[in-house]
Design a protein around this motif. Structure first.
Motif, short mmCIF file in Angstrom:
data_model
loop_
_atom_site.label_atom_id
_atom_site.label_comp_id
_atom_site.label_asym_id
_atom_site.label_seq_id
_atom_site.Cartn_x
_atom_site.Cartn_y
_atom_site.Cartn_z
N GLY A 13 5.24 -0.99 14.16
CA GLY A 13 5.19 0.77 14.21
C GLY A 13 5.12 1.13 12.71
O GLY A 13 4.36 2.04 12.49
N ARG A 14 5.80 0.47 11.96
CA ARG A 14 5.69 0.66 10.50
C ARG A 14 4.37 0.77 10.00
O ARG A 14 3.73 1.41 8.84
N TYR A 15 3.64 -0.56 10.24
CA TYR A 15 2.49 -0.98 9.81
C TYR A 15 1.42 0.29 10.30
O TYR A 15 0.73 0.64 9.59
N GLN A 16 1.58 0.70 11.50
CA GLN A 16 0.62 1.54 11.90
C GLN A 16 0.89 3.11 11.22
O GLN A 16 -0.07 3.66 10.93
N ALA A 17 2.22 3.38 11.25
CA ALA A 17 2.58 4.68 10.80
C ALA A 17 2.11 4.84 9.22
O ALA A 17 1.64 5.74 8.79
N ILE A 18 2.10 3.63 8.26
CA ILE A 18 1.91 3.63 7.21
C ILE A 18 0.21 3.92 7.01
O ILE A 18 -0.29 4.80 6.36
N GLU A 19 -0.70 3.39 8.07
CA GLU A 19 -2.06 3.53 7.92
C GLU A 19 -2.25 5.07 8.38
O GLU A 19 -3.08 5.91 7.76
N THR A 20 -1.47 5.59 9.25
CA THR A 20 -1.75 6.94 9.64
C THR A 20 -1.57 8.05 8.72
O THR A 20 -2.19 8.83 8.45
N GLN A 21 -0.39 7.60 7.84
CA GLN A 21 0.02 8.66 6.74
C GLN A 21 -1.03 8.58 5.77
O GLN A 21 -1.40 9.54 5.10
N PHE A 22 -1.60 7.37 5.44
CA PHE A 22 -2.44 6.94 4.22
C PHE A 22 -3.81 7.88 4.78
O PHE A 22 -4.49 8.73 3.88
N LEU A 81 1.04 -1.40 -0.10
CA LEU A 81 -0.09 -0.12 0.09
C LEU A 81 0.92 1.27 0.14
O LEU A 81 0.53 2.15 -0.81
N ALA A 82 1.72 1.09 0.93
CA ALA A 82 2.84 2.27 0.72
C ALA A 82 3.66 2.64 -0.48
O ALA A 82 3.52 3.76 -0.78
N ARG A 83 3.84 1.57 -1.10
CA ARG A 83 4.66 1.55 -2.32
C ARG A 83 3.54 2.27 -3.49
O ARG A 83 4.21 3.24 -4.15
N ALA A 84 2.57 1.78 -3.43
CA ALA A 84 1.46 2.20 -4.29
C ALA A 84 1.10 3.72 -4.11
O ALA A 84 0.92 4.48 -5.10
N ASP A 85 1.21 4.19 -2.96
CA ASP A 85 0.60 5.35 -2.75
C ASP A 85 1.94 6.54 -2.37
O ASP A 85 1.54 7.56 -1.95
N GLY A 86 3.10 5.98 -2.49
CA GLY A 86 4.11 7.06 -2.17
C GLY A 86 4.28 7.30 -1.02
O GLY A 86 4.63 8.51 -0.64
N ILE A 87 3.89 6.48 0.04
CA ILE A 87 4.07 6.81 1.46
C ILE A 87 5.56 6.19 1.91
O ILE A 87 5.80 5.26 1.67
N THR A 88 6.21 7.43 2.74
CA THR A 88 7.33 6.67 3.16
C THR A 88 7.33 7.17 4.65
O THR A 88 6.73 8.16 5.20
N VAL A 89 7.98 5.97 5.40
CA VAL A 89 7.97 6.14 6.85
C VAL A 89 9.34 6.14 7.50
O VAL A 89 10.13 5.29 7.20
N SER A 90 9.54 7.16 8.17
CA SER A 90 10.76 7.29 8.95
C SER A 90 10.96 6.25 10.42
O SER A 90 9.90 6.04 10.80
N THR A 91 12.11 6.11 10.67
CA THR A 91 12.32 5.18 11.96
C THR A 91 11.58 5.99 13.09
O THR A 91 10.86 5.47 13.92
N ALA A 92 11.68 7.50 13.09
CA ALA A 92 11.09 8.18 14.20
C ALA A 92 9.49 7.87 14.05
O ALA A 92 8.88 7.80 15.11
N GLN A 93 9.12 8.36 12.94
CA GLN A 93 7.35 7.82 13.06
C GLN A 93 7.02 6.58 13.14
O GLN A 93 6.09 6.38 13.83
N ALA A 94 7.85 5.60 12.56
CA ALA A 94 7.39 4.13 13.22
C ALA A 94 7.43 4.06 14.82
O ALA A 94 6.57 3.66 15.33
N GLN A 95 8.47 4.70 15.37
CA GLN A 95 8.66 4.45 16.84
C GLN A 95 7.68 5.30 17.44
O GLN A 95 7.00 4.85 18.63
N THR A 96 7.21 6.51 16.86
CA THR A 96 6.04 6.97 17.58
C THR A 96 4.74 6.41 17.40
O THR A 96 4.02 6.49 18.46
N ALA A 97 4.35 5.66 16.42
CA ALA A 97 3.33 4.87 16.18
C ALA A 97 3.40 3.88 17.12
O ALA A 97 2.15 3.53 17.79
#
Length: 213
Positions: A147-156, A91-107
């Motif tokens: 953390g990445r899983y949730q951060a991707i959903e949040t950005q979407f 989903l992230a690849r298709a929608d151009g979503i990138t997640v940083s380590t900090a964003q994943a840790q926050t999620a």
């Protein structure tokens, strides 16, 4: 979920979208030897699955009476999450979503805080992140992936709502529907195959379940 305390329902943040869309089952071609599943052009090997199930099982044993998963449940839960992680990566690849380590840790920290608060409100004490992860069938060493899983959903959801998290019920409903649709498309694109040895994929929640005998 079956086999665990009611306090540990599917992680609130990680399951914000219940995937109720209908998907056609993938073809019946045999899964490649040595693979627990094939997701896109990548294999989840049986060796990888065995390692992660061991990680989950060893952690679950630290919480007797709270985390009660059978060996079959440990395997199916672990494989389910390995598949879900790859769906959200697609989903992230298709929608151009990138997640940083900090964003994943926050999620991940937000998941822990919310789940810990819920558990404590129901009387549990000393609620650690590992306890929450194990109770939800997630090997604790995969916490960064969660953390990445949730951060991707949040950005979407933010992108679908003009750059901010929706607060109105109507907006939440609309963005949830868009997320479900995007995950549905991602799953179809990946043409997921589960080794029958481990069950089959229930596409309503991307859950590996036992195949009918």
């Amino acid at each position: 979920m079956k086999g665990r305390s009611p306090v540990f329902r599917r992680l609130i943040a990680a399951s914000a979208a219940v995937l109720g869309v209908g998907l056609a089952a993938t073809g019946c071609s045999p899964v490649k030897m040595g693979a627990a599943a094939i997701v896109g052009n990548q294999r989840i090997t049986i060796a990888t699955l065995d390692t992660e199930v061991t990680n989950l099982s060893q952690t679950a044993k630290l919480y007797p009476g709270t985390v009660q998963l059978s060996a079959t449940q440990e395997t199916q839960e672990t494989l389910s999450w390995l598949v879900r992680f790859r769906i959200n990566e697609e989903l992230a690849r298709a929608d151009g979503i990138t997640v940083s380590t900090a964003q994943a840790q926050t999620a991940l920290a937000e998941i822990y805080a919310e789940s810990k608060s819920e558990a404590e409100s129901e009387g549990l004490t000393d609620v650690t992140l590992n306890l929450i992860l194990a109770a939800n069938g997630i090997p604790p060493n995969l916490s960064a992936e969660l953390g990445r899983y949730q951060a991707i959903e949040t950005q979407f959801v933010e992108q679908a709502n003009g750059g901010k998290i929706p607060t109105a019920t109507s907006a939440q409903t609309a963005t949830t529907a868009k997320l479900e649709r995007a995950q549905c498309v991602a799953a179809k694109t990946l043409n997921i195959e589960i080794n029958p040895q481990f069950g089959r994929l229930n596409y309503s929640q991307y859950q590996v379940v036992s195949a009918p005998s």
